[in-house]
Design an enzyme around this catalytic site. Structure first.
Site, short mmCIF file in Angstrom:
data_model
loop_
_atom_site.label_atom_id
_atom_site.label_comp_id
_atom_site.label_asym_id
_atom_site.label_seq_id
_atom_site.Cartn_x
_atom_site.Cartn_y
_atom_site.Cartn_z
N SER A 141 1.07 -19.67 166.43
CA SER A 141 -0.35 -19.44 166.80
C SER A 141 -0.53 -19.69 168.29
CB SER A 141 -1.25 -20.41 166.02
OG SER A 141 -2.55 -20.42 166.57
N TYR A 154 -3.55 -28.86 163.35
CA TYR A 154 -2.98 -27.51 163.20
C TYR A 154 -2.15 -27.14 164.44
CZ TYR A 154 -3.07 -22.36 162.76
OH TYR A 154 -2.73 -21.03 162.68
N1 LIG Z 1 -5.87 -15.29 161.26
C1 LIG Z 1 -5.64 -15.81 162.45
O1 LIG Z 1 -6.49 -15.72 163.36
C2 LIG Z 1 -4.33 -16.49 162.74
C3 LIG Z 1 -4.03 -16.77 164.08
C4 LIG Z 1 -2.83 -17.39 164.39
C5 LIG Z 1 -1.94 -17.71 163.38
N2 LIG Z 1 -2.24 -17.42 162.08
C6 LIG Z 1 -1.24 -17.74 161.07
O2 LIG Z 1 -0.97 -16.57 160.33
C7 LIG Z 1 -0.50 -16.91 159.05
C8 LIG Z 1 -1.29 -16.14 158.00
O3 LIG Z 1 -2.64 -16.57 158.02
P1 LIG Z 1 -3.88 -15.62 157.72
O4 LIG Z 1 -4.92 -15.91 158.73
O5 LIG Z 1 -3.43 -14.21 157.55
O6 LIG Z 1 -4.43 -16.25 156.35
P2 LIG Z 1 -4.36 -15.80 154.84
O7 LIG Z 1 -5.03 -16.90 154.10
O8 LIG Z 1 -4.89 -14.42 154.67
O9 LIG Z 1 -2.81 -15.76 154.49
C9 LIG Z 1 -2.06 -16.90 154.16
C10 LIG Z 1 -1.42 -16.70 152.79
O10 LIG Z 1 -0.51 -17.79 152.56
C11 LIG Z 1 -0.62 -18.14 151.21
N3 LIG Z 1 -0.17 -19.53 151.05
C12 LIG Z 1 -0.83 -20.67 151.39
N4 LIG Z 1 -0.09 -21.74 151.08
C13 LIG Z 1 1.06 -21.27 150.55
C14 LIG Z 1 2.22 -21.89 150.02
N5 LIG Z 1 2.32 -23.24 150.00
N6 LIG Z 1 3.22 -21.13 149.55
C15 LIG Z 1 3.11 -19.77 149.56
N7 LIG Z 1 2.03 -19.12 150.03
C16 LIG Z 1 1.02 -19.86 150.52
C17 LIG Z 1 -2.09 -17.97 150.86
O11 LIG Z 1 -2.29 -17.86 149.46
C18 LIG Z 1 -2.44 -16.70 151.63
O12 LIG Z 1 -2.26 -15.55 150.83
C19 LIG Z 1 -0.64 -18.43 158.94
O13 LIG Z 1 0.61 -19.04 159.22
C20 LIG Z 1 -1.64 -18.75 160.03
O14 LIG Z 1 -1.51 -20.08 160.51
C21 LIG Z 1 -3.42 -16.81 161.74
#
Ligand SMILES: NC(=O)c1ccc[n+]([C@@H]2O[C@H](COP(=O)([O-])OP(=O)(O)OC[C@H]3O[C@@H](n4cnc5c(N)ncnc54)[C@H](O)[C@@H]3O)[C@@H](O)[C@H]2O)c1
Length: 263
Positions: A141, A154
């Site tokens: 991130s 985080y």
């Molecule tokens: N959305 C953003 O702005 C953003 C920015 C930077 C980084 N991220 C990172 O991107 C990644 C995806 O996040 P997102 O925003 O798409 O959210 P999201 O909630 O859509 O996707 C995350 C998925 O991970 C699954 N999950 C959670 N815990 C789990 C576990 N223990 N085992 C297996 N699956 C699990 C959830 O059920 C979900 O489907 C994360 O690592 C997040 O930190 C997101």
């Protein structure tokens, strides 16, 4: 010249989410790779996997070693070895560090850091057993670079992801196994919206202001923008890149002051 993931089985953890997961899975699929979707819930993983040619679903919690071992067994039985892993599963918190509970800290680190280590360890053991090369992509991130209020825990976990990425690259290079991280800026997901809602009464307005003030490029980064970089890092086109964290953030991490303050 095209990104080519033909004949590659790629595991995407947390692939059934509504944020980065679909963008990553689509890009892998469009480059010819076979998408293996992991998530906590089997039905959700199956629904996501059904969108991709030959897609496979495996349910399991990436922070539990037994689940990870079972998932790798299931994958091997159903489609053989895998050649790439995208450690996308992750959770946020949105709480001041001094207000967080011990269980919240542990859960976040279990999923965001330990989960990456467990999945990567299982993957690398399989590669070494078969004397194969492979590529690991960890989703980090922008918070690992600079951070903000309510994000200390985080941000520290995502900094650990960058450190793990560098260290794995050092240790695994001798086996022709690469490890890189992709660090997104703001990407729409229900999860990110709900975390922003913890401090912003109008999250949509906050996100719009973020785009205007805190990005060099005046449009939102899409999940697919991140997926395209992931697909490149999985492919042989990036064969000399390892240990890197690539920011896919429309320039957020370049800005010292917000745009309206200096324009
Ligand atoms: N959305 C953003 O702005 C953003 C920015 C930077 C980084 N991220 C990172 O991107 C990644 C995806 O996040 P997102 O925003 O798409 O959210 P999201 O909630 O859509 O996707 C995350 C998925 O991970 C699954 N999950 C959670 N815990 C789990 C576990 N223990 N085992 C297996 N699956 C699990 C959830 O059920 C979900 O489907 C994360 O690592 C997040 O930190 C997101």
């Amino acid at each position: 010249m095209l990104i080519n993931l033909n004949d590659k089985n790629i595991l995407v953890t947390g692939g059934a989410g509504d944020g980065l997961g679909p963008g990553i899975c689509e890009a892998v699929n469009d480059a010819g790779g076979r998408v293996i979707v992991n998530d906590l819930n089997l039905e959700a993983a199956q629904e996501a996997a059904s969108k991709y040619k030959g897609g496979l679903a495996v349910a399991g919690d990436v922070s539990i070693a037994e689940d990870v071992a079972r998932m790798f067994e299931e994958i091997k039985n159903q489609c053989g070895n895998i050649q790439g892993v995208v450690n996308n599963a992750g959770i946020g918190l949105g709480k001041y560090a001094i207000e967080a509970e011990e269980a919240e800290f542990s859960h976040l680190y279990d999923v965001d850091v330990k989960g990456i280590w467990l999945v990567t360890r299982a993957f690398v053991r399989q590669l070494l057993d078969n004397n194969e090369a492979g590529s690991i992509i960890n989703i980090s991130s922008v918070q690992s670079f600079n951070t903000m209020h309510r994000m200390a825990i985080y941000a520290s976990a995502k900094s650990a992801v960058n450190g793990l990425t560098r260290g794995l690259a050092v240790e695994l290079g001798q086996y022709n196994i690469r490890c890189n991280a992709v660090a997104p800026g703001y990407i729409y997901s229900k999860q990110s919206l709900s975390i922003i809602g913890k401090w912003a009464p109008d999250p949509e307005k906050w996100i719009e202001d973020h785009k205007t003030d805190h990005q060099c490029l005046d449009f939102f980064t899409s999940a697919r923008d991140c997926g395209n970089v992931v697909a490149f890092l999985l492919s042989d086109l990036s064969r000399s890149i390892t240990g890197q964290t690539i920011y896919v953030d429309n320039g957020t991490t370049n800005l010292l002051y917000n745009n309206r303050y200096t324009q």
